[in-house]
Design an enzyme around this catalytic site. Sequence first.
Site, short mmCIF file in Angstrom:
data_model
loop_
_atom_site.label_atom_id
_atom_site.label_comp_id
_atom_site.label_asym_id
_atom_site.label_seq_id
_atom_site.Cartn_x
_atom_site.Cartn_y
_atom_site.Cartn_z
CG MET B 1 27.31 16.33 -81.07
SD MET B 1 26.04 15.95 -79.89
CE MET B 1 24.72 16.95 -80.48
CB CYS B 2 28.08 12.19 -86.33
SG CYS B 2 29.28 13.15 -87.25
N GLY B 3 24.97 11.75 -86.05
CA GLY B 3 23.92 10.80 -85.69
C GLY B 3 23.94 9.63 -86.65
NE ARG B 32 24.19 12.04 -81.80
CZ ARG B 32 24.71 12.17 -80.59
NH1 ARG B 32 23.92 12.44 -79.58
NH2 ARG B 32 26.00 12.04 -80.40
CB THR B 149 22.51 13.43 -89.29
OG1 THR B 149 22.77 13.13 -87.93
CG2 THR B 149 21.19 12.82 -89.71
#
Lengths: 227, 298
Positions: B1-3, B32, B149
Amino acid sequence: MQTYDLEANGLRGLNSALQELNGSSNKTAWEIVNPKGSHAIAVGLNSPVDVTVKGSTGYYCAGMNQQATVRVEGSVGPGVAENMMSGTVIVEGDASQYAGATGQGGLLVIKGNASSRCGISMKGIDIVVHGNIGHMCAFMGQAGNLVVLGDAGDALGDSCYEARFFVRGSVKSLGADCIEKEMRPEHIEILKDLLARAGADAKPEEFKRYGSARKLYNFDVDNAQAY
Amino acid sequence: MCGIVGLFLKDKSLEPKLGDMLTDMLITMTDRGPDSAGIAIYGADTAGRTKLTVQSDTPDQAFEGLDGALAEALSGDVSIRVIDTHAVLEMPAGKEEDARNALAELRPGMRIMSAGEAIEIYKEVGLPEKVAERFNVRGMSGSHGIGHTRMATESAVTTEGAHPFSTGLDQCLVHNGSLSNHNALRRRLKREGVRIESQNDTEVGAAYLTWKMQNGATLGEALEGTLEDLDGFFNFVVGTKDGFGVVRDPIACKPAVMAETDQYVAFGSEYRALVNLPGIEDAKVWEPEPATVYFWNH
């Protein structure tokens, strides 16, 4: 009318309260305030309840819906009405990716635009988009109708089966095995009904119909290039 | 994911609140990416001065007397501002390369996070909330900033692997996705003399943009180039001294939402990262198109 403040009372409480109505015939009206882009609002409903969400939602709003009418007075994130079985979901704003994916029944209305992969693997759902749709929409569509009043992006209906696509505007490109088809009187009838139910101001005669050329149903080495 | 979050202010009166708004956006994106977090913030610059943001796992030893030692090595005035594991060194402009060489000798093992007139980068392993607290991001002001993130997929959970990545003066990049041709591209860029320090795929993306711009491309042209030369999934959000850009790969399966008002342009991986911004109810909110470059300048 019951009002539920999602920010104050949390998602679990909301979905429990709505799902408690499942199996009963309670026709209750609910209003959800402060959705603030939260995920999984009003999922798994199975009674003829009316739910209005006052604002924009995140992922998977109204997923797995049966019988209920869910209206979002805002935009929705990815996966709205995913795997819907019946009922109606209306989005006043725009929808993000894979709206109505794998839906088996019911009606999804998007008053704004839908993004990529709208109706991917649709299995009987009807989807009416008042605006445009993005790329790879109705990929592997199997059954149901996708109606688009605006334009469609790249690779519409790639590798589709028996789903029907009606587009009023331009289609950037058709996906593998998707072709333009003749608009016969029975299609005009289907479309007239869908447009009326979706509150769409358009004439069926303005649309073109697309669907499967049925070349990819069975593997044929001569079609290998098309897969 | 990652934000990913990003905020580019048009209204100067919001500048003192930039860090506060970015922190809220960053914390919202925790689920995320809980592995690490980082921000790049473009603050006030001092004419004729360059800032180097450095990081050390042993800040007490590394930063002690560093300003004096570096001033001596550069024969120029150097100031230091220590914030937790990071420190911002300010020195006369044009000494950036000399400073890198001097630091490699003075404090081997210390990492350089960013260099430029306005940019400062703070990043560490841990929950976004904790990372933001350590550096008091809420208290920072600036004209624009980018945050990330991380849910690690392509390289280890380390400070080095956290975003943003900066490979050129006042440039930075954050990424959601994964690049599949980063090893080949890393080798090619290294042959061209571009400095790449980690095994992370995103750093290759950042270095690619730097390399393109060193060879005369505008940032817009460099971003266009990613669509040709990078393979894989990417949402890139980039910052320059006075600009803010966004590009998504042609498949565009990583989520992205943008909002614009008279006061700001904002980017979030999800809409809920944007819900507390002023005037969001009336903002123009849209999903950026695949293979399309978006860019704003001051």
